[in-house]
Design a protein around this motif. Structure first.
Motif, PDB file in Angstrom:
ATOM      1  N   GLU A 104       0.654  -1.092   0.091  1.00  0.00           N
ATOM      2  CA  GLU A 104       0.012  -0.052  -0.069  1.00  0.00           C
ATOM      3  C   GLU A 104       0.670   1.267  -0.021  1.00  0.00           C
ATOM      4  O   GLU A 104       0.890   2.334  -0.697  1.00  0.00           O
ATOM      5  N   ALA A 105       1.952   1.437   0.986  1.00  0.00           N
ATOM      6  CA  ALA A 105       2.873   2.459   0.723  1.00  0.00           C
ATOM      7  C   ALA A 105       3.558   2.533  -0.491  1.00  0.00           C
ATOM      8  O   ALA A 105       3.657   3.639  -1.097  1.00  0.00           O
ATOM      9  N   GLY A 106       4.000   1.356  -1.226  1.00  0.00           N
ATOM     10  CA  GLY A 106       4.304   1.457  -2.551  1.00  0.00           C
ATOM     11  C   GLY A 106       3.593   2.227  -3.571  1.00  0.00           C
ATOM     12  O   GLY A 106       3.881   2.856  -4.257  1.00  0.00           O
ATOM     13  N   THR A 107       2.366   1.841  -3.492  1.00  0.00           N
ATOM     14  CA  THR A 107       1.242   2.484  -4.398  1.00  0.00           C
ATOM     15  C   THR A 107       1.197   3.938  -4.157  1.00  0.00           C
ATOM     16  O   THR A 107       1.273   4.808  -5.128  1.00  0.00           O
ATOM     17  N   ARG A 108       1.340   4.427  -2.902  1.00  0.00           N
ATOM     18  CA  ARG A 108       1.164   5.798  -2.606  1.00  0.00           C
ATOM     19  C   ARG A 108       2.390   6.311  -3.186  1.00  0.00           C
ATOM     20  O   ARG A 108       2.435   7.597  -3.554  1.00  0.00           O
ATOM     21  N   GLY A 109       3.572   5.715  -2.914  1.00  0.00           N
ATOM     22  CA  GLY A 109       4.869   6.460  -3.407  1.00  0.00           C
ATOM     23  C   GLY A 109       4.950   6.430  -5.093  1.00  0.00           C
ATOM     24  O   GLY A 109       5.652   7.536  -5.482  1.00  0.00           O
ATOM     25  N   ALA A 110       4.226   5.611  -5.757  1.00  0.00           N
ATOM     26  CA  ALA A 110       4.441   5.677  -7.153  1.00  0.00           C
ATOM     27  C   ALA A 110       3.355   6.781  -7.365  1.00  0.00           C
ATOM     28  O   ALA A 110       3.736   7.518  -8.645  1.00  0.00           O
ATOM     29  N   GLY A 111       2.416   7.024  -7.045  1.00  0.00           N
ATOM     30  CA  GLY A 111       1.475   8.174  -7.017  1.00  0.00           C
ATOM     31  C   GLY A 111       2.088   9.320  -6.893  1.00  0.00           C
ATOM     32  O   GLY A 111       2.138  10.366  -7.610  1.00  0.00           O
ATOM     33  N   ALA A 112       3.000   9.547  -5.787  1.00  0.00           N
ATOM     34  CA  ALA A 112       3.620  10.759  -5.484  1.00  0.00           C
ATOM     35  C   ALA A 112       4.714  11.146  -6.495  1.00  0.00           C
ATOM     36  O   ALA A 112       4.738  12.312  -6.755  1.00  0.00           O
ATOM     37  N   LEU A 113       5.471   9.939  -6.967  1.00  0.00           N
ATOM     38  CA  LEU A 113       6.580  10.441  -8.019  1.00  0.00           C
ATOM     39  C   LEU A 113       5.775  10.917  -9.218  1.00  0.00           C
ATOM     40  O   LEU A 113       6.294  11.765  -9.852  1.00  0.00           O
ATOM     41  N   ARG A 114       4.565  10.283  -9.653  1.00  0.00           N
ATOM     42  CA  ARG A 114       3.979  10.959 -10.671  1.00  0.00           C
ATOM     43  C   ARG A 114       3.559  12.047 -10.442  1.00  0.00           C
ATOM     44  O   ARG A 114       3.716  12.898 -11.299  1.00  0.00           O
ATOM     45  N   ARG A 115       2.956  12.559  -9.422  1.00  0.00           N
ATOM     46  CA  ARG A 115       2.736  13.900  -9.143  1.00  0.00           C
ATOM     47  C   ARG A 115       3.927  14.984  -9.118  1.00  0.00           C
ATOM     48  O   ARG A 115       3.834  16.107  -9.821  1.00  0.00           O
ATOM     49  N   MET A 116       4.852  14.635  -8.610  1.00  0.00           N
ATOM     50  CA  MET A 116       6.005  15.370  -8.480  1.00  0.00           C
ATOM     51  C   MET A 116       6.756  15.501  -9.914  1.00  0.00           C
ATOM     52  O   MET A 116       7.519  16.503 -10.028  1.00  0.00           O
ATOM     53  N   ASN A 117       6.508  14.522 -10.777  1.00  0.00           N
ATOM     54  CA  ASN A 117       7.107  14.786 -12.147  1.00  0.00           C
ATOM     55  C   ASN A 117       6.266  15.085 -13.209  1.00  0.00           C
ATOM     56  O   ASN A 117       6.370  14.986 -14.132  1.00  0.00           O
ATOM     57  N   LEU A 118       5.100  15.718 -12.778  1.00  0.00           N
ATOM     58  CA  LEU A 118       4.060  16.192 -13.718  1.00  0.00           C
ATOM     59  C   LEU A 118       4.387  17.491 -14.710  1.00  0.00           C
ATOM     60  O   LEU A 118       3.842  17.386 -15.934  1.00  0.00           O
ATOM     61  N   ALA A 119       4.973  18.243 -14.011  1.00  0.00           N
ATOM     62  CA  ALA A 119       5.239  19.498 -14.682  1.00  0.00           C
ATOM     63  C   ALA A 119       5.768  19.193 -16.238  1.00  0.00           C
ATOM     64  O   ALA A 119       6.758  18.497 -16.618  1.00  0.00           O
ATOM     65  N   GLY A 120       5.085  19.889 -17.128  1.00  0.00           N
ATOM     66  CA  GLY A 120       5.536  19.644 -18.566  1.00  0.00           C
ATOM     67  C   GLY A 120       4.788  18.611 -19.361  1.00  0.00           C
ATOM     68  O   GLY A 120       4.972  18.300 -20.607  1.00  0.00           O
ATOM     69  N   LYS A 121       4.084  17.640 -18.504  1.00  0.00           N
ATOM     70  CA  LYS A 121       3.443  16.504 -19.079  1.00  0.00           C
ATOM     71  C   LYS A 121       2.110  16.712 -19.310  1.00  0.00           C
ATOM     72  O   LYS A 121       1.451  17.466 -18.459  1.00  0.00           O
TER      73      LYS A 121
END
Length: 637
Positions: A487-504
């Motif tokens: 569950e924590a890993g799923t949260r982490g993947a989502g957070a990385l996606r959010r933090m790398n959104l700029a320009g996408k």
């Protein structure tokens, strides 16, 4: 033509009968209609100023199933509805509104011209009370949430209203129907029976609970499900443990402990008299009556009593008896300490008598769980030292790395909790730095443990909140690489996606709050602000007026807003949207903060806002209102 009659009943209710052919001109005056008041007083309804009466109106309302009158306010909003539902030309429902929503309804269900039921709804809650003797006091609750149980109970305690308080307690019939087995049922029965008798004594000793005390907020973790089994209950039970209420008495805040609440049908029930936290009082111990771990056939690590030695059976019986007679809040800290010391002594004997390492490990986990909960929930002072002793023994003697990690992490959590409880605010930064260091050490020593994933998430979130983006991304990445399926890993993947959104390009779809589905791609060609929000988020409400102004100013130029609501239920969002007149569309998925949109973007705080350009690309993945104001003119060119 029948003009109708007007009757006053015991000063509470105005009943009006009328002919179905009664013309609107014969409707009561606004002044008369607004003399109607709810039987129950704890509800906020909209009442216009007398200077606004001239802009209000009363009209006859008819349908196939009912007829009556509707009262409109000065801005055309509904203020009241008075309805005849059974065609006898007498009003039997009195409906009251606030901000355009019905919030309360008095009901004459047996059509004898007396109110015997009251319902709260929309902005006012979920309650449905029955007044059997029609005296204006609720005798039983057909529907009531745990939050509202605490609210009504605080009101009853403040007024020293024993009748109103007793209506919240679980009854003998409900206890029998619940399927709870003895000795648990007997213990709950005894506690509930004694509660009204204990109430006056508790109030006489309390300095916190006075006639001026008002309920402020419910405080509890989450309800738990106790499944049907051979030990506790014949039926699945929903139980709330360690419930608290925050109250205010003349500007001074306080805590009142309610302990265990049990769901019976659509209503939640008290099982004991609430106790204020004052003086030497302590919070309710973890588990109450029903969620205490029970030793016996159903909880043995081997799930079987076949071949049990007399020593093991005797210890199990001893532990079960101890758990069933755990300390009550009024017994104080010494009783809590004695209980935990005795429990550890028994479980240590069970560990010594266990047949294999698996059994020993499971008893050790149970012992550690109980101690850690006591430290974190009731501030059990000796518990931390006992935990550290057990941790040291396990680290020294066990070869089971999973068990060592399990005990070590829970000792860390208890230690951190204890430090937070006993540290001055100017020293909290030191505690936080210690905690982060301990988490890193734990991850290095036990990288493959289940708790390592939670430790990594804690580190990543803390670093992100501190503005250390690179450090935060490092821990999110490690979490996803090593614990992707957790569950924590799923949260982490989502957070990385959010933090790398700029320009996408923003990929975001979900169920629309108003029905159908919503896709961010539908907004291509517009500048779009995506807001993750909830009705309980104070900063969201504080930002809203400025965002509404921006929407009003720029919507015609191609600016739009999409809300991602993270309330637990859609009705909370709908009421908020109506109240604040929010015009844009919203996505709502089940799960609240655990819903798919929150997980997909690893949302850790509200509001979280993405600003998207006309091409659908994210230009700011953590926008503030000030950012939006500055960027919009250029985005709309």
């Amino acid at each position: 033509m029948s003009i109708g009659r007007i009757t006053f009943l015991t000063g509470f209710v105005l009943l009006v009968a009328f002919s179905r052919s009664l013309p609107a001109a014969d409707a009561p005056s606004v002044e008369l209609a607004l003399t109607f008041k709810p039987i129950q007083k704890d509800v906020e309804i909209e009442i216009p100023e007398k200077s606004e009466y001239a802009r209000c109106k009363v009209e006859v309302e008819q349908s196939k199933k009912s007829s009556g009158w509707i009262v409109y306010g000065p801005n055309g909003q509904v203020l009241r509805r008075f309805v005849d539902t059974n065609g006898d030309n007498v009003v039997d429902q009195w409906r009251y509104y606030n901000r355009g929503l019905e919030v309360y309804r008095d009901i004459d269900a047996n059509y004898n011209n007396k109110v015997d039921g009251s319902r709260w709804m929309n902005l006012a809650g979920t309650r449905w009370g029955i007044d059997k003797d029609e005296d204006g006091v609720i005798d039983e609750w057909k529907l009531i949430s745990p939050e509202e149980v605490t609210r009504v109970a605080i009101s009853a305690l403040a007024k020293n209203d024993t009748k109103a308080f007793k209506a919240l307690l679980i009854t003998e019939d409900e206890l029998a129907d619940s399927g709870i087995k003895n000795p648990f049922a007997d213990k709950i029965r005894e506690s509930a029976k004694a509660a009204p008798q204990n109430m006056p004594g508790m109030l006489s000793k309390s300095k916190m609970l006075t006639p001026d005390t008002v309920w402020v907020r419910f405080d509890g973790a989450m309800p738990g499900l106790i499944p049907a089994d051979d030990v506790k209950t014949d039926k699945d039970l929903h139980v709330f443990e360690n419930v608290m209420a925050i109250v205010d008495t003349k500007g001074k805040s306080g805590l009142v402990q309610f302990g265990e609440l049990i769901r019976v049908g659509d209503a939640w029930r008290l099982t004991q008299v609430p106790l204020p936290i004052e003086g030497e009082s302590m919070q309710v111990t973890e588990g109450g009556t029903l969620m205490q771990p029970v030793a016996g056939a159903s909880t043995l690590p081997t799930n079987s009593t076949v071949g049990l030695s007399k020593e093991m059976q005797g210890l199990l019986d001893e532990l079960q008896k101890l758990d069933q007679n755990g300390p009550t809040p009024e017994q104080g800290p010494q009783a809590v300490a004695r209980y935990n010391t005795d429990r550890i002594a028994i479980i240590e004997k069970l560990i010594a008598a266990s047949k294999n390492e698996d059994e020993r490990a499971q008893w050790t986990r149970q012992m550690v769980d109980g101690l850690a909960a006591a430290v974190q929930t009731v501030g059990y002072k000796d518990g931390l030292a006992q935990l550290k002793r057990i941790r040291d023994q396990v680290q020294k003697n066990s070869q089971d790395q999973d068990l060592i990690a399990y005990v070590t992490y829970r000792t860390l959590l208890a230690d951190y909790s204890s430090q937070l409880q006993n540290t001055q605010s100017d020293k909290l930064r030191d505690v936080q730095n210690w905690w982060l260091g301990q988490l890193e050490d734990f991850i290095k020593k036990y990288p493959n443990s289940d708790d390592s994933a939670e430790a990594m998430l804690q580190l990543a979130v803390t670093q992100e909140f501190s503005g250390k983006v690179a450090e935060s991304k490092k821990w999110y990445t490690k979490l996803v690489e090593s614990h992707a399926s957790s569950e924590a890993g799923t949260r982490g993947a989502g957070a990385l996606r959010r933090m790398n959104l700029a320009g996408k390009e923003l990929e975001l779809t979900g169920n629309g709050l108003a029905g159908g589905s919503v896709d961010a791609k539908q907004y291509r060609g517009k500048a779009l602000l995506v807001i993750f929000w909830s009705s309980w988020c104070k900063p969201c409400t504080e930002d809203l007026p400025q965002i509404l102004d921006l929407y009003s100013k720029y919507h015609s130029q191609g600016f739009d807003v999409l809300g991602i609501n993270l309330d637990a239920t859609p009705d909370l969002a709908e009421a908020y949207i109506k109240q604040h007149k929010v015009p844009w569309a919203h996505i709502h998925e089940e799960g609240g903060l655990e819903s798919a949109p929150a997980r997909d973007f690893g949302v850790i705080s509200l509001p979280t806002m993405f600003l998207v350009d006309k091409a659908g690309k994210v230009v700011n993945r953590s926008a503030t209102v000030a950012d939006v104001k500055k960027a919009l003119p250029d985005l709309l060119k």
